[in-house]
Design a protein around this motif. Structure first.
Motif, PDB file in Angstrom:
ATOM      1  N   GLN A 219      30.702  41.279  41.864  1.00  0.00           N
ATOM      2  CA  GLN A 219      31.962  40.338  41.634  1.00  0.00           C
ATOM      3  C   GLN A 219      33.130  40.698  42.638  1.00  0.00           C
ATOM      4  OE1 GLN A 219      33.296  38.984  37.643  1.00  0.00           O
ATOM      5  NE2 GLN A 219      35.199  40.135  38.264  1.00  0.00           N
ATOM      6  N   THR A 221      37.033  40.096  43.321  1.00  0.00           N
ATOM      7  CA  THR A 221      38.257  39.730  42.800  1.00  0.00           C
ATOM      8  C   THR A 221      39.294  39.714  43.785  1.00  0.00           C
ATOM      9  OG1 THR A 221      37.656  40.524  40.628  1.00  0.00           O
ATOM     10  CG2 THR A 221      40.113  40.205  41.126  1.00  0.00           C
ATOM     11  N   TRP A 222      39.811  38.577  44.196  1.00  0.00           N
ATOM     12  CA  TRP A 222      40.959  38.529  45.435  1.00  0.00           C
ATOM     13  C   TRP A 222      42.269  38.692  44.554  1.00  0.00           C
ATOM     14  CZ3 TRP A 222      38.444  38.230  49.890  1.00  0.00           C
ATOM     15  CH2 TRP A 222      37.059  37.685  49.689  1.00  0.00           C
ATOM     16  N   ARG A 223      42.965  39.678  45.107  1.00  0.00           N
ATOM     17  CA  ARG A 223      44.420  39.876  44.503  1.00  0.00           C
ATOM     18  C   ARG A 223      45.322  39.051  45.602  1.00  0.00           C
ATOM     19  NH1 ARG A 223      42.109  44.479  45.921  1.00  0.00           N
ATOM     20  NH2 ARG A 223      43.870  45.191  47.360  1.00  0.00           N
ATOM     21  N   THR A 231      45.164  36.994  40.462  1.00  0.00           N
ATOM     22  CA  THR A 231      43.803  37.054  41.007  1.00  0.00           C
ATOM     23  C   THR A 231      42.919  35.856  40.883  1.00  0.00           C
ATOM     24  OG1 THR A 231      42.987  37.491  38.576  1.00  0.00           O
ATOM     25  CG2 THR A 231      43.978  39.521  39.977  1.00  0.00           C
ATOM     26  N   THR A 233      38.463  35.097  41.227  1.00  0.00           N
ATOM     27  CA  THR A 233      37.399  35.781  41.111  1.00  0.00           C
ATOM     28  C   THR A 233      36.361  34.911  41.693  1.00  0.00           C
ATOM     29  OG1 THR A 233      36.725  35.078  39.026  1.00  0.00           O
ATOM     30  CG2 THR A 233      37.940  37.230  39.143  1.00  0.00           C
ATOM     31  N   SER A 234      35.096  35.454  42.069  1.00  0.00           N
ATOM     32  CA  SER A 234      33.964  34.714  42.709  1.00  0.00           C
ATOM     33  C   SER A 234      32.889  35.872  42.634  1.00  0.00           C
ATOM     34  CB  SER A 234      34.157  34.499  44.389  1.00  0.00           C
ATOM     35  OG  SER A 234      33.111  33.918  44.876  1.00  0.00           O
ATOM     36  N   THR A 235      31.591  35.184  42.595  1.00  0.00           N
ATOM     37  CA  THR A 235      30.400  35.958  42.212  1.00  0.00           C
ATOM     38  C   THR A 235      29.818  36.119  44.032  1.00  0.00           C
ATOM     39  OG1 THR A 235      29.242  34.068  41.805  1.00  0.00           O
ATOM     40  CG2 THR A 235      30.110  35.694  39.932  1.00  0.00           C
ATOM     41  N   THR A 260      39.135  43.333  45.384  1.00  0.00           N
ATOM     42  CA  THR A 260      38.739  44.212  44.663  1.00  0.00           C
ATOM     43  C   THR A 260      37.020  43.993  44.295  1.00  0.00           C
ATOM     44  OG1 THR A 260      40.663  45.079  43.609  1.00  0.00           O
ATOM     45  CG2 THR A 260      38.683  45.650  42.398  1.00  0.00           C
ATOM     46  N   THR A 262      33.503  44.601  42.360  1.00  0.00           N
ATOM     47  CA  THR A 262      32.881  45.189  41.210  1.00  0.00           C
ATOM     48  C   THR A 262      31.467  45.507  41.788  1.00  0.00           C
ATOM     49  OG1 THR A 262      34.257  44.299  39.470  1.00  0.00           O
ATOM     50  CG2 THR A 262      32.205  45.129  39.009  1.00  0.00           C
ATOM     51  N   THR A 282      34.319  50.225  41.036  1.00  0.00           N
ATOM     52  CA  THR A 282      35.066  49.331  41.846  1.00  0.00           C
ATOM     53  C   THR A 282      35.373  49.897  42.967  1.00  0.00           C
ATOM     54  OG1 THR A 282      37.056  49.562  40.666  1.00  0.00           O
ATOM     55  CG2 THR A 282      35.679  47.633  40.071  1.00  0.00           C
TER      56      THR A 282
END
Length: 304
Positions: A219, A221-223, A231, A233-235, A260, A262, A282
């Motif tokens: 995963q 996660t764009w801050r 945030t 998120t994308s897979t 970030t 995962t 992470t």
């Protein structure tokens, strides 16, 4: 009362013996090219065991069955290490392949024993004056050399144990890419993606087992740096426009974004079938700062 006290003291000494290591018996000292096969506890030390711990391997815990404690302590050594400690070179006879069922640990090892003073002051060999319960006597004596199932003493790494290593691996910190690459424009979204590697394989030694951990980003996660939408998120890692993984519409100003990741993983032990690492970890990539500017309309004469 004295007998009870002696038994308590001896029990404490035996527990201590189980944890003792002989730092002088380093497997790494073996000069023969095939010798650096790991010791039972997979490092540069050899562990000494009570008769209770080793009894299942040799069929006798040496206790005498009278409650006064064992006659011997035991240790397991690689034949190669013993040969070189005695001034000779290892040869083919010092190595033997040991077949093992899945999930079992079988190694070609020498069992050694050493006499110990029992709770009542007796021992399997003559006891010198001044010896106390728990003292070692004499030298280490070879009992047998064979393939031994040591699973109970050194079981394969559990998934939770592998996870503890996985959490400490130097996983990559993925770089944030954005478009436009310079200043953004208010009213137009900023696109995000990463072109950093999203998979990496690590080989680690866990107690003498070769564990291969294959980590993969699960995963992203764009801050954004924008409190209104902190945030995204994308897979998938995405790519340059129009394949971006995420996008955000900013107001004019200076913004700092980051990524970030995962990570999940699978692992194998000594070439076993892959299994899932039971958890994720992470990493935070380096931040990227950019400006979003307000576009200004300018009237021009199309005929100029």
């Amino acid at each position: 009362m004295i007998k009870t006290a002696l038994r308590s003291l001896f029990a404490l000494l035996i527990v201590s013996v189980i944890a003792v290591v002989n730092a002088d018996s380093a497997a790494g000292d073996c000069s023969y090219s095939r010798c650096p096969e790991t010791e039972l506890d997979a490092g540069s030390v050899t562990t000494e065991y009570s008769g209770a711990a080793i009894g299942g391997l040799i069929g006798d815990d040496g206790s005498g069955g009278d409650g006064l404690g064992p006659f011997y302590v035991y240790r397991l050594r690689q034949p190669c290490v013993l040969v070189e400690e005695r001034g000779d070179l290892c040869n083919a006879l010092d190595f033997q392949a040991c077949p093992a069922d899945p999930g079992r640990v079988v190694r070609f090892l020498t069992v050694q024993q050493r006499a110990v003073v029992r709770a009542n002051g007796s021992a399997a060999i003559p006891v010198p004056g001044g010896a106390q319960p728990g003292d070692f006597l004499g030298d280490w004596v070879d009992l047998r050399t064979e393939c031994l199932d040591i699973t109970a003493l050194n079981p394969p790494p559990s998934p939770d144990e592998v996870f503890s290593y996985f959490q400490r691996l130097p996983l990559p910190q993925l770089t944030t890419r954005h478009a436009p690459p310079g200043d953004g424009l208010s009213g137009l979204p900023v696109a995000f993606w990463t072109d950093s590697p999203t998979a990496q394989t690590f080989t680690v030694d866990i107690r003498g087992f070769t564990v291969v951990i294959a980590a993969e980003a699960q995963q992203f996660t764009w801050r954004t740096g924008d409190p209104a939408v902190p945030t995204l998120t994308s897979t998938e890692p995405g790519g340059p426009y129009p394949d971006q993984a995420a996008e955000h519409l900013y107001r004019s100003g200076t913004w700092t974004a980051g990524l970030t990741v995962t990570w999940g993983a699978t692992f194998t032990v000594d070439g076993s079938a892959p299994a899932d690492v039971p958890g994720t970890t992470t990493t935070d990539g380096p931040p990227v700062t950019f400006d979003v500017v307000e576009a200004t309309a300018v009237l021009t004469n199309p005929y100029d």
